[in-house]
Design a protein around this motif. Structure first.
Motif, PDB file in Angstrom:
ATOM      1  N   ALA A 167     -37.544  33.847   5.460  1.00  0.00           N
ATOM      2  CA  ALA A 167     -38.958  33.472   5.417  1.00  0.00           C
ATOM      3  C   ALA A 167     -39.694  33.931   6.669  1.00  0.00           C
ATOM      4  O   ALA A 167     -40.811  34.462   6.598  1.00  0.00           O
ATOM      5  N   MET A 168     -39.072  33.752   7.833  1.00  0.00           N
ATOM      6  CA  MET A 168     -39.729  34.117   9.088  1.00  0.00           C
ATOM      7  C   MET A 168     -39.830  35.632   9.239  1.00  0.00           C
ATOM      8  O   MET A 168     -40.837  36.141   9.756  1.00  0.00           O
ATOM      9  N   GLU A 219     -56.342  39.332  10.257  1.00  0.00           N
ATOM     10  CA  GLU A 219     -57.011  38.239   9.546  1.00  0.00           C
ATOM     11  C   GLU A 219     -56.059  37.125   9.139  1.00  0.00           C
ATOM     12  O   GLU A 219     -56.495  36.052   8.712  1.00  0.00           O
ATOM     13  N   LEU A 220     -54.739  37.366   9.262  1.00  0.00           N
ATOM     14  CA  LEU A 220     -53.759  36.363   8.855  1.00  0.00           C
ATOM     15  C   LEU A 220     -53.112  35.631  10.037  1.00  0.00           C
ATOM     16  O   LEU A 220     -52.361  34.684   9.835  1.00  0.00           O
ATOM     17  N   ARG A 221     -53.407  36.059  11.249  1.00  0.00           N
ATOM     18  CA  ARG A 221     -52.706  35.501  12.413  1.00  0.00           C
ATOM     19  C   ARG A 221     -52.902  34.001  12.584  1.00  0.00           C
ATOM     20  O   ARG A 221     -52.049  33.322  13.149  1.00  0.00           O
ATOM     21  N   ALA A 222     -54.023  33.494  12.105  1.00  0.00           N
ATOM     22  CA  ALA A 222     -54.287  32.062  12.241  1.00  0.00           C
ATOM     23  C   ALA A 222     -53.367  31.213  11.373  1.00  0.00           C
ATOM     24  O   ALA A 222     -53.345  29.988  11.510  1.00  0.00           O
ATOM     25  N   MET A 223     -52.578  31.848  10.504  1.00  0.00           N
ATOM     26  CA  MET A 223     -51.667  31.102   9.639  1.00  0.00           C
ATOM     27  C   MET A 223     -50.418  30.623  10.375  1.00  0.00           C
ATOM     28  O   MET A 223     -49.693  29.765   9.863  1.00  0.00           O
ATOM     29  N   TRP A 224     -50.162  31.153  11.571  1.00  0.00           N
ATOM     30  CA  TRP A 224     -48.886  30.876  12.229  1.00  0.00           C
ATOM     31  C   TRP A 224     -48.589  29.389  12.433  1.00  0.00           C
ATOM     32  O   TRP A 224     -47.465  28.949  12.171  1.00  0.00           O
ATOM     33  N   PRO A 225     -49.531  28.578  12.892  1.00  0.00           N
ATOM     34  CA  PRO A 225     -49.183  27.150  13.053  1.00  0.00           C
ATOM     35  C   PRO A 225     -48.751  26.501  11.743  1.00  0.00           C
ATOM     36  O   PRO A 225     -47.869  25.633  11.737  1.00  0.00           O
ATOM     37  N   TRP A 226     -49.351  26.923  10.637  1.00  0.00           N
ATOM     38  CA  TRP A 226     -49.030  26.343   9.339  1.00  0.00           C
ATOM     39  C   TRP A 226     -47.678  26.814   8.824  1.00  0.00           C
ATOM     40  O   TRP A 226     -46.996  26.085   8.103  1.00  0.00           O
ATOM     41  N   VAL A 227     -47.294  28.030   9.175  1.00  0.00           N
ATOM     42  CA  VAL A 227     -45.995  28.565   8.744  1.00  0.00           C
ATOM     43  C   VAL A 227     -44.876  28.066   9.653  1.00  0.00           C
ATOM     44  O   VAL A 227     -43.797  27.677   9.189  1.00  0.00           O
ATOM     45  N   LEU A 228     -45.127  28.058  10.957  1.00  0.00           N
ATOM     46  CA  LEU A 228     -44.090  27.684  11.918  1.00  0.00           C
ATOM     47  C   LEU A 228     -43.710  26.209  11.832  1.00  0.00           C
ATOM     48  O   LEU A 228     -42.532  25.863  12.006  1.00  0.00           O
ATOM     49  N   THR A 229     -44.687  25.349  11.584  1.00  0.00           N
ATOM     50  CA  THR A 229     -44.402  23.914  11.597  1.00  0.00           C
ATOM     51  C   THR A 229     -43.311  23.515  10.598  1.00  0.00           C
ATOM     52  O   THR A 229     -42.326  22.872  10.988  1.00  0.00           O
TER      53      THR A 229
END
Length: 315
Positions: free
Chosen positions: A113-114, A125-135
């Motif tokens: 997944a990672m 445009e997708l970089r802001a997704m990281w907190p939602w994916v990493l958590t």
């Protein structure tokens, strides 16, 4: 064959190192997320040309915030390297593929997944997704390392088969892709309630840096297009192995059944997504349920329900 405890210890150390780096990556990604939210919250400026109409200039990310995004991305790739080393050394320590228990399966699924997420989320445009994916990944790794950990050892006789690495690796890849698709659908549903540029309230402030609903929906759909056949092939290979091991292709074992239900839900999502009569939001909920079924299969079925697939490695 005897277990190489040196490699096993290095595997455990790499796992812990990867976890720490993921946490650092999460902190960096949150800093970037907050900075993006502050930038986007600034009012747009009107630029009036000479004798021309007013042009609205929307605030963009500053160079400072982009540095945080770059550091996050670098940290994630470093963590993935240690994560991969942990999985490889785990297998080498017992001279087998590292899929023998639930701890190893969680490590493998989150690695896939990672790796996929890091490749996809390179887009600005997708970089802001990281907190939602990493958590959720960090939560899975923490729970796997603390509660599911099992010492490196040879697999039980039932798993000593030619089909073992093929079946489990295929299912792991399908599950990893499915995690990305499900998370994107969940964020899509949240974003639909807070359209980009029209956010309001506390939830709007939280979701402001996320990509548009269209972008999130497209990511969920493309990931599901890959998850459906890969996961389906994994289920089919499991049926072939079942016939070889137990003399039947299908026996409605709990894990078999929930895996089939999950695959059917992915197929239903793609069908609904491609059918004009369905709204994308309704289709997204099917994908979210499929994601929930996969998590349910991973934990509840493996840890609580007794069946022919009870190889979690837990006492």
């Amino acid at each position: 064959m005897p277990v190489n405890h040196t490699l096993s210890n290095y595997s455990d150390l790499s796992f812990k190192t990867a976890f720490v780096i993921y946490v650092l990556g999460l902190i960096l990604s949150i800093v970037y997320y907050v900075k993006q939210s502050q930038v986007l919250a600034e009012p747009a400026k009107e630029l009036v040309g000479a004798g021309g109409p007013a042009v609205v200039e929307k605030p963009e990310a500053t160079d400072n915030s982009e540095k945080w995004a770059g550091m996050t991305q670098s940290m994630i790739w470093l963590a993935i390297i240690f994560h991969g080393v942990s999985v490889v050394l785990r297998g080498m320590s017992a001279s087998r593929f590292p899929f023998g228990n639930l701890y190893e399966y969680v490590a493998m699924v989150t690695l896939v997944a990672m790796a996929i997420a890091a490749w996809v989320i390179q887009r600005r445009e997708l970089r802001a997704m990281w907190p939602w994916v990493l958590t959720p990944v960090i939560v899975l790794l923490f729970y796997g390392g603390m509660k599911l950990y099992a010492a490196s050892a040879p697999v039980v006789p039932a798993l000593q088969s030619f089909w073992f690495p093929i079946h489990v690796s295929t299912v792991s890849i399908g599950a990893g892709v499915g995690m990305i698709s499900g998370m994107a659908s969940l964020l899509y549903v949240l974003r639909m309630n807070q359209p980009k540029g029209s956010e309001h309230g506390i939830m709007g402030a939280i979701l402001r840096p996320l990509p548009s609903a269209k972008t999130l929906d497209g990511l969920a759909y493309k990931a599901a297009v890959w998850a459906l056949p890969i996961f389906g092939i994994g289920v089919a290979l499991g049926a072939i192995w079942a016939e070889s091991a137990w003399g039947r292709f299908w026996g409605w074992d709990p894990k078999e059944t929930i895996s089939l239900v999950t695959w059917v839900l992915y197929a239903a999502y793609l069908h609904a997504r491609a059918t004009s009569g369905w709204k994308n939001t309704a289709a997204a909920w099917i994908n979210i349920v499929a994601f929930g079924m996969m998590v349910f299969n991973l934990f509840f079925i493996n840890m609580v329900v007794s069946g022919l697939h009870s190889y979690a490695g837990l006492n």
